[in-house]
Write an enzyme that holds these catalytic residues in place. Structure first.
Site, mmCIF file in Angstrom:
data_model
loop_
_atom_site.group_PDB
_atom_site.id
_atom_site.type_symbol
_atom_site.label_atom_id
_atom_site.label_comp_id
_atom_site.label_asym_id
_atom_site.label_seq_id
_atom_site.Cartn_x
_atom_site.Cartn_y
_atom_site.Cartn_z
ATOM 1 N N LYS A 51 -37.070 72.108 41.904
ATOM 2 C CA LYS A 51 -37.744 73.022 40.980
ATOM 3 C C LYS A 51 -39.196 73.249 41.409
ATOM 4 O O LYS A 51 -39.737 74.348 41.238
ATOM 5 C CB LYS A 51 -37.640 72.522 39.542
ATOM 6 C CG LYS A 51 -36.211 72.546 39.000
ATOM 7 C CD LYS A 51 -35.606 73.944 39.060
ATOM 8 C CE LYS A 51 -34.228 74.017 38.443
ATOM 9 N NZ LYS A 51 -33.737 75.397 38.304
ATOM 10 N N SER B 58 -37.617 77.390 36.297
ATOM 11 C CA SER B 58 -38.060 76.130 36.875
ATOM 12 C C SER B 58 -37.796 75.006 35.874
ATOM 13 O O SER B 58 -36.788 75.023 35.159
ATOM 14 C CB SER B 58 -39.551 76.234 37.238
ATOM 15 O OG SER B 58 -39.980 75.054 37.879
ATOM 16 N N TYR C 137 -33.839 66.831 41.677
ATOM 17 C CA TYR C 137 -33.957 67.979 40.770
ATOM 18 C C TYR C 137 -35.415 68.439 40.656
ATOM 19 O O TYR C 137 -35.711 69.628 40.825
ATOM 20 C CB TYR C 137 -33.408 67.603 39.389
ATOM 21 C CG TYR C 137 -33.509 68.716 38.375
ATOM 22 C CD1 TYR C 137 -32.646 69.802 38.432
ATOM 23 C CD2 TYR C 137 -34.454 68.668 37.358
ATOM 24 C CE1 TYR C 137 -32.733 70.825 37.499
ATOM 25 C CE2 TYR C 137 -34.542 69.683 36.423
ATOM 26 C CZ TYR C 137 -33.680 70.761 36.493
ATOM 27 O OH TYR C 137 -33.770 71.770 35.571
#
Length: 183
Positions: free
Chosen positions: A84, A66, A80
Site C-alpha cells: 500500500k 491505499s 500488505y
C-alpha cells in the site's frame, strides 16, 4: 473497454488487494511477499499503464485505494503495508510524470469488508492480541465503516478530483475532501 463503449475513460479506481501473508517477516517466505506484490502492486501498475493513454486524452483521474497500514505498522502485516505504501508513492510519481492525469491515494478507514471478516475469523491467531482485539471490538461495537462511505468519496474523486490533490495521500474523511463526502 470503457473508451470503446462510451468513447472515453474519465477515471480509474484501483481498489483491490490481499492481506496475506499475515506473518511476521521472520516467518514469511519471500515467495509469499512476491505474490502479495504481484496482486497488490504489479496488477495496479498494469491497470494504470493500460488506462494512461485514454486518461491523458480525457485529462482523467486515477484513485488508488491505499491503507493506514501504508504509514503505520501492524505486526504480521508487513507485506500488505509495504504494497500500500508503494501505491502512495506511485500516486506521487504519476503526479510528476503525468501532469494531465490527476492521481490521488485514499485511506478508506476500517471498512466492513471481506478483509475485515478474514482478520477476525482467519488471521486473528497470527496477529498480535491487541490488534486482533481492536478489529473484533470495532465490529462488535458497530464502528466499522460502510463500504459506501469511502466508496462514495473515491467515486466522486474519480470524476472531479482537483489538480491540487494530485500526488496526495488522504484519508477518506479528511477535511479537504468534505465536498466529496455524503452530507
Amino acid at each position: 473497454m470503457a473508451s470503446s463503449k462510451w468513447g472515453k475513460l474519465d477515471g480509474l479506481i484501483v481498489n483491490h488487494g490481499v492481506l496475506a501473508p499475515v506473518k511476521r517477516i521472520s516467518q514469511a517466505e519471500v515467495e509469499e511477499w512476491r505474490e502479495a506484490f504481484d496482486i497488490n502492486v504489479f496488477s495496479a501498475v498494469s491497470l494504470v499503464k493500460a488506462a494512461l493513454p485514454d486518461l491523458r486524452s480525457s485529462k482523467g483521474r486515477i484513485i488508488f485505494c491505499s491503507s493506514g497500514a501504508a504509514i503505520g505498522a501492524y505486526s504480521t502485516w508487513g507485506a500488505y503495508g509495504a504494497t500500500k505504501a508503494v501505491l502512495n508513492h506511485m500516486a506521487m510519481t504519476l503526479a510528476v510524470e503525468e501532469p494531465d492525469v490527476i492521481t490521488v491515494s485514499i485511506r478508506p478507514g476500517v471498512v466492513d469488508t471481506e478483509m475485515q471478516r478474514e482478520l477476525r475469523e482467519v488471521h486473528h491467531e497470527s496477529m498480535d492480541r491487541k490488534d486482533a482485539a481492536k478489529f473484533a471490538e470495532l465490529k462488535s461495537t458497530g464502528r466499522l465503516l460502510r463500504p459506501e462511505q469511502p466508496g462514495h468519496v473515491m467515486a466522486k474523486l474519480a470524476l472531479d478530483a482537483p489538480r491540487e490533490m494530485s500526488g496526495k495521500f488522504l484519508s477518506w474523511d479528511d477535511e479537504s475532501l468534505a465536498r466529496f463526502q455524503d452530507a
